[in-house]
Write an enzyme that holds these catalytic residues in place. Structure first.
Site: not given
Ligand code: FAD
Length: 384
Positions: A189, A193, A266, A297, A317, A365, A367
């Site tokens: 996913r 673009r 994780r 990041r 992180e 997971y 959102d």
């Protein structure tokens, strides 16, 4: 979200009992808070407990230097559901933050997600046709027709050059194993673009609560009794006796004392620092995509809300292997873990007065918008 509960039975139990609460809600995260709000509005008596010293679960934000710091990782709200967007709007004002992360590869900066700005920076191409031709050429050169792993999937989506600079090392740091050993579906996913558009999410609605997520969850829990620093599993029998029905949003394997083994996750370690400067990196999210930088990041929290404070707060992180006792973050939904989860789910179905929900109760997971949607659905099933 799996349906682990017989709604008719729940309604019957909750009508007939004289216990002090209709619902004991284990976990003051989004799932627990949304369920508590709906139950309270339906006239139910709820007690919410959490083993942490604060509400809001993983979306918890705390003020540091006047900045909302996302303690358990950056959280950007995005959804296509008008129902969910209107629902959160009842509890918080959202800004118009648009997630446009950048990648830093050894000092070279690339726009994310992969779009014409990225392709232009990488190859100097200026039209979608030229970009498509480059990607196709690199996919053909790599001989990939049917991607069998993450590396092949990535190359077939964006070509070899971008894979090497922006995906390979970042993903290997994230998952702690080579991309050739990771399943292709992880990045199926990945947004790619052929437009000049740095907006990471395709969602119709997107933003950050201007007063932080903790204030939003506090508004959801307004009027409901909350006890913090209480571990349900440490005092299960006494807590069970308080309510007719338990809504459990903790880890499903922990509920059963890990009797079939531990599900794997994780984990992420955050190193947060206050810096005596106004603006450290000029963006909320910068990914470090080389192999040598040990973190994945850096989040600069003030940029989520356009903060103008004199100082700034950043979090590095580090992705980490999870061990029991640590904070579980990302479920590893491979065949072994999913099979183990199915066994736990079968056990959960025998628990006639317990509803398992949320990301940990479902070992998936989710959102934030998905968790809210699931809690609203569950509340509707149980409360009518
Ligand atoms: P949680 O928030 O984990 O709440 C469960 C609560 O239960 C916890 O507070 C825990 O302390 C408590 N608990 C557990 N066991 C017990 C016990 N035995 N006794 C008492 N209390 C207990 N989603 C997005 O939409 N956008 C993002 O940008 C985004 N970023 C993310 C970044 C990271 C690093 C991670 C890991 C997730 C991210 N998410 C994001 C997903 C988001 O965090 C989840 O959807 C949401 O937090 C799930 O809410 P929950 O209530 O199911 O779980």
């Amino acid at each position: 979200m799996p349906h682990l509960w017989n709604a008719e039975h729940a309604r019957t139990v909750s009508r007939s009992s004289s216990r002090p609460y209709d619902y004991l809600i284990v976990g003051a995260g989004l799932y627990g808070a949304v369920f508590a709000r709906q139950a309270k509005d339906a006239g139910k008596r709820c007690l919410v407990i959490d083993r942490r010293p604060h509400i809001a679960g993983n979306v918890y934000t705390e003020k540091v230097e006047g900045i909302d710091v996302h303690r358990y990782g950056a959280h950007i709200f995005h959804t296509n559901s008008k129902q969910v967007w209107d629902y959160v709007g009842r509890f918080a004002e959202f800004n118009r933050f648009t997630n446009s992360p950048v990648a830093n590869y050894k000092g070279e900066i690339f726009d994310l997600p992969f779009n014409m700005n990225t392709f232009n920076r990488m190859w100097g191409v200026t039209t979608p046709e030229q970009a498509r031709a480059r990607i196709d050429e690199q996919r053909r050169a790599a001989g990939i027709t049917d991607p069998r792993n993450l590396e092949e999937q990535a190359i077939s989506l964006v070509g070899t050059d971008l894979y090497e600079k922006l995906i390979k090392h970042y993903t290997e740091k994230q998952w702690g194993r080579p991309c050739t050993e990771l399943p292709a579906f992880i990045i199926r996913r990945l947004p790619v673009r052929l437009t000049y558009d740095n907006n990471y999410f395709n969602a119709r609605y997107q933003g950050i609560p201007v007063d932080g997520y903790t204030a939003m969850v506090a508004a959801m829990l307004n009027g409901t009794e909350v006890r913090l620093g209480v571990d349900y599993l440490q005092d299960k029998a006494a807590l069970d006796a308080l309510a007719d029905v338990v809504i459990y949003t903790g880890p499903i394997d922990a509920y059963f004392g890990y009797r079939l083994g531990a599900l794997q996750y994780r984990s992420v370690r955050f190193e947060t620092e206050v810096l005596d400067q106004e603006n450290f990196q000029g963006n909320a999210v910068v990914n470090y995509t080389d192999a040598d930088t040990p973190y994945t990041r850096i989040i600069e929290h003030k940029h989520f809300t356009g903060g103008t404070q004199a100082r700034t707060v950043i979090s590095r992180e580090y992705s980490a292997e999870w061990k029991p006792g640590q904070e579980p973050y990302y479920p590893i939904n491979d065949e072994t873990n999913d099979a183990l989860y199915r066994q736990y789910r079968a056990l959960a179905e025998q628990e006639s007065t317990v509803v398992f929900g949320g990301r940990l109760g479902s070992y998936t997971y989710y959102d934030m918008d998905q968790v809210i949607e699931a809690a609203l659905q569950k509340a509707e099933d149980l409360l009518g």
